[in-house]
Design an enzyme around this catalytic site. Sequence first.
Site, PDB file in Angstrom:
ATOM      1  N   ARG A 130       3.621   7.169   1.109  1.00 16.93           N
ATOM      2  CA  ARG A 130       4.947   7.284   1.726  1.00 16.93           C
ATOM      3  C   ARG A 130       5.128   8.643   2.402  1.00 16.93           C
ATOM      4  NH1 ARG A 130       7.860   6.025  -3.759  1.00 16.93           N
ATOM      5  NH2 ARG A 130       5.861   4.955  -3.947  1.00 16.93           N
ATOM      6  N   LYS A 177      -5.999   9.171 -10.830  1.00 14.57           N
ATOM      7  CA  LYS A 177      -6.005   7.799 -11.330  1.00 14.57           C
ATOM      8  C   LYS A 177      -7.094   7.637 -12.391  1.00 14.57           C
ATOM      9  CE  LYS A 177      -4.860   5.648  -6.835  1.00 14.57           C
ATOM     10  NZ  LYS A 177      -3.679   4.858  -7.185  1.00 14.57           N
TER      11      LYS A 177
END
Length: 463
Positions: free
Chosen positions: A317, A243
Amino acid sequence: MAPYQFIERPTPFNTKGGSTLPIFAVTPAHIETGTIDPIALDWARKSGYKAESGSLLLIPTAEGHLGGALFGLGTNPSEQPYITGRLARALPAGDWHIETAPLTANRLALGFGLGSYRFDRYKSEKSPAATLMIPRDADGADIKRQLAGVFLARDLINTPTNDMGPDQLEAAFRALAGHYKAEFSVITGDELLKQNFPLVHTVGRASADAPRLLELRWGKKGHRKVTLVGKGVCFDTGGLDIKPAASMLLMKKDMGGAANVMGLALMIMDAKLKVDLRVIVPVVENAISSNAFRPGDIYRSRKGLTVQIDNTDAEGRLILADALAYADEEEPDLLIDMATLTGAARVALGPDLPPFFTDDANLAHELTEASLETDDPIWRLPLYAGYEKDIRAKFADLTNAPAGGMAGSITAALFLKRFVSKTKSWAHFDIYGWAPSERPHSPGGGEAQAIRALFHHIRGSLR
């Protein structure tokens, strides 16, 4: 084991009795018609007080001492049901009671309690706070229970990762279990591979703190099976798909799903609800090192489905997939998962309105009703089958990061749905876990979302 520090918070309520100062919670109509205490009314009119929403006017005695306060509710108090949260931060330190207010006793006290929250663990100086006498017709035990759950979630999220990594989150989880005499177990490090949690291990293996799966069991067999699963990413660098710095600033909150299910579990256990409760939290730090998982890697999940890694920043996820498959094996009556999963959910609904997904229409209706009754906002989004094609991968059964960036919250929910097949009712909550700015019932920062509504629903479903 002694209760963990996050459970033991000072109460915002005065339980000592004795002398307390009055608060007159009023609308502009009260000032206009003169239907409040004469001394308070005289001071309000001389001061030009308009009872605007959230406004506070302190009332002196004839001797010049503090004698009470006027608190404005605005023209429509129902628009801000927890406006009394502002009182907790605006009142001078001392013991207070509500003299008059056109609000229900429970809403009034809960609002004050929610607004009283402070995260001052790292402050050198701590200022004293106001306390409120709970109205006699309020359900004090239930209000304190809800506050304990909300404050636990807020505290866990607000704590920086240097003090809330996988080890510390496990300690908090273990202490919560111990406080309510629940069964606790943990699977750590390479033992995850031996016990078939490959995706949890994959995401967390690059961190100095080993990945783990936490589990809590409480209640009685034969009661309604309620299982809660929370995403516990203690910090998310994004992995090798790193990020940018600005996007990492709030990544201490990426374990917000775990924090929220722990807060909900606290409420359920404290209320002694007749459920067979199971809480599962996969805990990792998505770090970068020579053994970090890579874009293009393919891994087999606990369920047997293979997953192609198309972005290492879509890690939540992955750990949820193994945890949900594990939860689903016991065929619970209700399975709830909570996760700070997608930025797409925030683009669609903003930070204050978490979406939820379920293909159970009755459950969706009941959750929506619970949300309205508790003023704990949620909004249903569709598990649109037309987007199933987007989660297919070229070389594996599924991709963890569909190309194109469209409908990101929906495709993430569809991905998770593939790991739930035996459960009677399942709902996925894509929460933000953070209040970007101050609100009446919150000073901003880590936030509990949807858990008051979920507690209300679960409790109501048992009647």
